[in-house]
Design a protein around this motif. Structure first.
Motif, PDB file in Angstrom:
ATOM      1  N   ALA A  60       0.832  -1.212   0.000  1.00 28.62           N
ATOM      2  CA  ALA A  60       0.000   0.000   0.000  1.00 28.62           C
ATOM      3  C   ALA A  60       0.862   1.255   0.000  1.00 28.62           C
ATOM      4  CB  ALA A  60      -0.935  -0.006   1.208  1.00 28.62           C
ATOM      5  N   ALA A  61       2.064   1.135   0.592  1.00 36.45           N
ATOM      6  CA  ALA A  61       2.979   2.290   0.612  1.00 36.45           C
ATOM      7  C   ALA A  61       3.721   2.461  -0.708  1.00 36.45           C
ATOM      8  CB  ALA A  61       3.983   2.130   1.758  1.00 36.45           C
ATOM      9  N   GLY A  62       3.665   1.452  -1.563  1.00 39.89           N
ATOM     10  CA  GLY A  62       4.290   1.591  -2.875  1.00 39.89           C
ATOM     11  C   GLY A  62       5.319   0.532  -3.232  1.00 39.89           C
ATOM     12  N   ALA A  63       5.606  -0.406  -2.337  1.00 37.38           N
ATOM     13  CA  ALA A  63       6.578  -1.455  -2.671  1.00 37.38           C
ATOM     14  C   ALA A  63       5.993  -2.371  -3.740  1.00 37.38           C
ATOM     15  CB  ALA A  63       6.936  -2.257  -1.421  1.00 37.38           C
ATOM     16  N   ARG A  64       6.785  -2.658  -4.765  1.00 35.38           N
ATOM     17  CA  ARG A  64       6.307  -3.476  -5.884  1.00 35.38           C
ATOM     18  C   ARG A  64       7.106  -4.764  -6.060  1.00 35.38           C
ATOM     19  NH1 ARG A  64       2.514  -2.156  -5.066  1.00 35.38           N
ATOM     20  NH2 ARG A  64       1.113  -0.606  -5.938  1.00 35.38           N
ATOM     21  N   GLN A  65       8.176  -4.898  -5.265  1.00 35.87           N
ATOM     22  CA  GLN A  65       9.001  -6.107  -5.365  1.00 35.87           C
ATOM     23  C   GLN A  65       9.228  -6.656  -3.969  1.00 35.87           C
ATOM     24  OE1 GLN A  65      11.759  -7.045  -8.135  1.00 35.87           O
ATOM     25  NE2 GLN A  65      11.730  -5.148  -9.287  1.00 35.87           N
ATOM     26  N   PHE A  66       8.938  -7.942  -3.811  1.00 36.59           N
ATOM     27  CA  PHE A  66       9.075  -8.615  -2.521  1.00 36.59           C
ATOM     28  C   PHE A  66      10.004  -9.809  -2.693  1.00 36.59           C
ATOM     29  CE2 PHE A  66       5.332  -6.092  -2.367  1.00 36.59           C
ATOM     30  CZ  PHE A  66       5.246  -5.646  -1.056  1.00 36.59           C
ATOM     31  N   PHE A  67      10.741 -10.095  -1.631  1.00 33.49           N
ATOM     32  CA  PHE A  67      11.706 -11.194  -1.672  1.00 33.49           C
ATOM     33  C   PHE A  67      11.470 -12.132  -0.488  1.00 33.49           C
ATOM     34  CE2 PHE A  67      13.631  -7.745  -3.997  1.00 33.49           C
ATOM     35  CZ  PHE A  67      14.271  -8.367  -5.062  1.00 33.49           C
ATOM     36  N   VAL A  68      11.534 -13.426  -0.775  1.00 30.37           N
ATOM     37  CA  VAL A  68      11.409 -14.446   0.279  1.00 30.37           C
ATOM     38  C   VAL A  68      12.552 -15.443   0.111  1.00 30.37           C
ATOM     39  CG1 VAL A  68       8.895 -14.246   0.517  1.00 30.37           C
ATOM     40  CG2 VAL A  68       9.869 -15.802  -1.196  1.00 30.37           C
ATOM     41  N   ALA A  69      12.729 -16.304   1.114  1.00 27.84           N
ATOM     42  CA  ALA A  69      13.790 -17.308   1.044  1.00 27.84           C
ATOM     43  C   ALA A  69      13.333 -18.544   0.282  1.00 27.84           C
ATOM     44  CB  ALA A  69      14.235 -17.684   2.459  1.00 27.84           C
ATOM     45  N   LEU A  70      12.087 -18.935   0.470  1.00 28.55           N
ATOM     46  CA  LEU A  70      11.609 -20.229  -0.010  1.00 28.55           C
ATOM     47  C   LEU A  70      10.337 -20.072  -0.835  1.00 28.55           C
ATOM     48  CD1 LEU A  70      11.957 -22.073   3.405  1.00 28.55           C
ATOM     49  CD2 LEU A  70      13.535 -22.217   1.460  1.00 28.55           C
ATOM     50  N   ALA A  71      10.124 -21.011  -1.770  1.00 24.13           N
ATOM     51  CA  ALA A  71       8.943 -20.929  -2.636  1.00 24.13           C
ATOM     52  C   ALA A  71       7.648 -20.932  -1.822  1.00 24.13           C
ATOM     53  CB  ALA A  71       8.962 -22.086  -3.637  1.00 24.13           C
ATOM     54  N   ASP A  72       7.563 -21.753  -0.788  1.00 18.89           N
ATOM     55  CA  ASP A  72       6.333 -21.793   0.015  1.00 18.89           C
ATOM     56  C   ASP A  72       6.056 -20.442   0.680  1.00 18.89           C
ATOM     57  OD1 ASP A  72       5.640 -24.368  -0.606  1.00 18.89           O
ATOM     58  OD2 ASP A  72       6.585 -25.251   1.169  1.00 18.89           O
ATOM     59  N   GLU A  73       7.114 -19.761   1.094  1.00 13.51           N
ATOM     60  CA  GLU A  73       6.920 -18.412   1.655  1.00 13.51           C
ATOM     61  C   GLU A  73       6.370 -17.476   0.588  1.00 13.51           C
ATOM     62  OE1 GLU A  73      10.519 -18.206   4.967  1.00 13.51           O
ATOM     63  OE2 GLU A  73      10.796 -17.252   3.024  1.00 13.51           O
ATOM     64  N   GLY A  74       6.852 -17.642  -0.627  1.00 17.21           N
ATOM     65  CA  GLY A  74       6.369 -16.816  -1.733  1.00 17.21           C
ATOM     66  C   GLY A  74       4.886 -17.034  -1.973  1.00 17.21           C
ATOM     67  N   ALA A  75       4.442 -18.293  -1.843  1.00 17.33           N
ATOM     68  CA  ALA A  75       3.017 -18.590  -2.025  1.00 17.33           C
ATOM     69  C   ALA A  75       2.188 -17.833  -0.990  1.00 17.33           C
ATOM     70  CB  ALA A  75       2.785 -20.099  -1.914  1.00 17.33           C
ATOM     71  N   ALA A  76       2.677 -17.771   0.244  1.00 23.03           N
ATOM     72  CA  ALA A  76       1.950 -17.044   1.302  1.00 23.03           C
ATOM     73  C   ALA A  76       1.905 -15.550   0.993  1.00 23.03           C
ATOM     74  CB  ALA A  76       2.607 -17.296   2.661  1.00 23.03           C
ATOM     75  N   VAL A  77       2.999 -15.019   0.461  1.00 21.89           N
ATOM     76  CA  VAL A  77       3.014 -13.590   0.124  1.00 21.89           C
ATOM     77  C   VAL A  77       2.040 -13.317  -1.031  1.00 21.89           C
ATOM     78  CG1 VAL A  77       4.429 -11.632  -0.637  1.00 21.89           C
ATOM     79  CG2 VAL A  77       5.379 -13.326   0.935  1.00 21.89           C
ATOM     80  N   ARG A  78       2.014 -14.224  -2.011  1.00 23.90           N
ATOM     81  CA  ARG A  78       1.076 -14.040  -3.133  1.00 23.90           C
ATOM     82  C   ARG A  78      -0.366 -14.058  -2.635  1.00 23.90           C
ATOM     83  NH1 ARG A  78       1.955 -11.395  -6.962  1.00 23.90           N
ATOM     84  NH2 ARG A  78       3.589 -12.647  -7.948  1.00 23.90           N
ATOM     85  N   ARG A  79      -0.669 -14.963  -1.703  1.00 23.24           N
ATOM     86  CA  ARG A  79      -2.034 -14.993  -1.148  1.00 23.24           C
ATOM     87  C   ARG A  79      -2.347 -13.670  -0.448  1.00 23.24           C
ATOM     88  NH1 ARG A  79      -0.960 -20.625  -0.473  1.00 23.24           N
ATOM     89  NH2 ARG A  79       0.112 -20.290   1.499  1.00 23.24           N
ATOM     90  N   ALA A  80      -1.341 -13.105   0.230  1.00 30.20           N
ATOM     91  CA  ALA A  80      -1.574 -11.844   0.961  1.00 30.20           C
ATOM     92  C   ALA A  80      -1.714 -10.652   0.013  1.00 30.20           C
ATOM     93  CB  ALA A  80      -0.434 -11.596   1.951  1.00 30.20           C
ATOM     94  N   LEU A  81      -1.011 -10.694  -1.116  1.00 30.50           N
ATOM     95  CA  LEU A  81      -0.947  -9.506  -1.988  1.00 30.50           C
ATOM     96  C   LEU A  81      -1.845  -9.585  -3.214  1.00 30.50           C
ATOM     97  CD1 LEU A  81       2.893  -8.765  -2.073  1.00 30.50           C
ATOM     98  CD2 LEU A  81       1.123  -7.584  -0.750  1.00 30.50           C
ATOM     99  N   GLY A  82      -2.196 -10.803  -3.625  1.00 35.62           N
ATOM    100  CA  GLY A  82      -2.912 -10.935  -4.890  1.00 35.62           C
ATOM    101  C   GLY A  82      -1.974 -10.709  -6.058  1.00 35.62           C
ATOM    102  N   PRO A  83      -2.531 -10.682  -7.294  1.00 36.71           N
ATOM    103  CA  PRO A  83      -1.683 -10.532  -8.469  1.00 36.71           C
ATOM    104  C   PRO A  83      -1.081  -9.128  -8.555  1.00 36.71           C
ATOM    105  CG  PRO A  83      -4.007 -10.561  -9.094  1.00 36.71           C
ATOM    106  CD  PRO A  83      -3.957 -10.796  -7.617  1.00 36.71           C
ATOM    107  N   GLY A  84       0.051  -9.030  -9.244  1.00 38.66           N
ATOM    108  CA  GLY A  84       0.652  -7.711  -9.472  1.00 38.66           C
ATOM    109  C   GLY A  84       2.090  -7.636  -9.012  1.00 38.66           C
ATOM    110  N   PRO A  85       2.329  -7.483  -7.697  1.00 36.60           N
ATOM    111  CA  PRO A  85       3.718  -7.307  -7.250  1.00 36.60           C
ATOM    112  C   PRO A  85       4.587  -8.509  -7.630  1.00 36.60           C
ATOM    113  CG  PRO A  85       2.181  -6.768  -5.484  1.00 36.60           C
ATOM    114  CD  PRO A  85       1.369  -7.375  -6.589  1.00 36.60           C
ATOM    115  N   ARG A  86       5.861  -8.234  -7.912  1.00 37.72           N
ATOM    116  CA  ARG A  86       6.790  -9.324  -8.203  1.00 37.72           C
ATOM    117  C   ARG A  86       7.309  -9.921  -6.892  1.00 37.72           C
ATOM    118  NH1 ARG A  86      11.385  -7.696 -11.989  1.00 37.72           N
ATOM    119  NH2 ARG A  86       9.861  -8.157 -13.613  1.00 37.72           N
TER     120      ARG A  86
END
Ligand SMILES: *Cc1c(COP(=O)(O)O)cnc(C)c1O
Length: 344
Positions: free
Chosen positions: A50-76
């Motif tokens: 919401a503040a404007g971050a468009r790129q997120f980084f995680v250590a593991l693919a499963d963590e990435g899945a959780a971030v995608r669920r939280a953010l929806g489509p769009g951010p990398r």
């Protein structure tokens, strides 16, 4: 109060992201691995987006899945561990970008998910993750033909600005990436503070967002207040806790609070840590137990109902140094038993 309360100040988190973003000319992402350093990725990632971050980084693919669920489509969402065996479906289904680390991962990714986005990590001397210079030399033409999203490396000593390793890694990164035309990323929190030469196109702060060193100007994000279960008088010569490790040298008042090493208040913080009643520090006495900590409150005018271990009086790094560790470890160890309150 019957439960320990962990407060997470999302406004402070966002202020820290903005402050780091303002130091760099390029883009600023956010590292939200390990459940956003223990603070809850389902709340942290949307606040940063919401503040404007468009790129997120995680250590593991499963963590990435959780971030995608939280953010929806769009951010990398990029995954530092790259494409490990068995990751293909998770990477594909949640639109995650693996940052490939080895010739083996390059091959695996090309075979399992041809046409799926990827980044590349290069090893510039840390010897932890990333393609070695010799592998990069061999694979570079083929990799560039497939248009990676970014090429990145990681600094080993960025929290020590005068360490010669910083300039050495910077030179190695330039040597490996100049002329590629790809978006480049070298710096986490520490690298941002090293200055413009280290910023390239994209920075990847983690700990500074959460109020930790080396970002000394960070706003505190985490507060932790513990309820007192019981308070008692202890006479001179009496001992407190396991192994009788503390003996009263004066008539003392001891408060027992409801949190311990099972909640991430690690045993190593032992007797050098302090809790606070308002602005007044009260020393931990005796051993930290699994669920309980004993505190000397003799000098308070009244028995406290709660004591604060993290907050404005004492940040994660001060508590960490009492335990001989770093703020990162205190944050990521914060337990599951706290009542979590998010403030915006
Ligand atoms: C954890 C990590 C970061 C973030 O580091 P901080 O020191 O927390 O800012 C950035 N890049 C990589 C590769 C990491 O592993």
């Amino acid at each position: 109060m019957t439960r320990a309360v962990l407060t997470i100040d999302l406004a402070a988190l966002v202020a820290n992201w903005r402050a780091l973003d303002a130091m760099t000319a390029g883009e600023t992402g956010a590292v939200v691995k390990a459940d956003a350093y223990g603070l809850g990725v389902d709340r942290v990632a949307p606040a940063l987006a919401a503040a404007g971050a468009r790129q997120f980084f995680v250590a593991l693919a499963d963590e990435g899945a959780a971030v995608r669920r939280a953010l929806g489509p769009g951010p990398r969402i990029s995954v530092f561990s790259g494409h490990m065996a068995g990751d293909a479906a998770t990477l594909r289904d949640h639109d995650l970008v693996p940052v490939l680390n080895s010739p083996e991962q390059m091959r695996r990714h090309a075979e399992a998910l041809p046409g799926h986005a990827f980044g590349i990590q290069l090893d510039t001397g840390m010897n932890r993750l990333g393609l070695e210079p010799v592998d990069w030399a061999a694979l570079r033409v083929e990799a560039l033909a497939r248009s990676p999203t970014l090429v990145m490396s990681h600094l080993a000593c960025a929290d020590e600005p005068d360490h010669p390793m910083n300039a050495r890694q910077l030179a190695a990164f330039r040597a490996m990436t100049d002329g590629t035309g790809l978006p480049r990323a070298l710096s986490a929190t520490g690298g941002i503070l090293l200055g413009r030469d280290y910023h390239f196109d994209l920075c990847r702060p983690g700990v500074g967002l959460y109020g930790g060193m080396p970002f000394a100007d960070a706003a505190p994000v985490v507060g932790l207040t513990l309820p007192v279960v019981q308070t008692r008088d202890v006479a001179i010569g009496e001992t407190v806790g396991y192994s009788n490790s503390w003996t009263a040298a004066r008539p003392s008042r001891i408060a027992t609070v409801a949190a311990g090493y099972a909640d991430g208040l690690i045993r190593a913080m032992g007797a050098s840590a302090r809790l606070f009643a308002g602005a007044t520090p009260c020393p931990v006495v005796g051993r930290v137990s699994m669920d309980l900590i004993t505190v000397d409150v003799t000098d308070l005018a009244e028995d406290p109902e709660t004591l604060t271990i993290l907050g404005a009086q004492q940040g994660v790094d001060v508590l960490a140094s009492a335990a001989g560790t770093i703020g990162y470890e205190i944050l990521t160890a914060l337990g599951r038993r706290y009542e979590r309150r998010y403030t915006a």
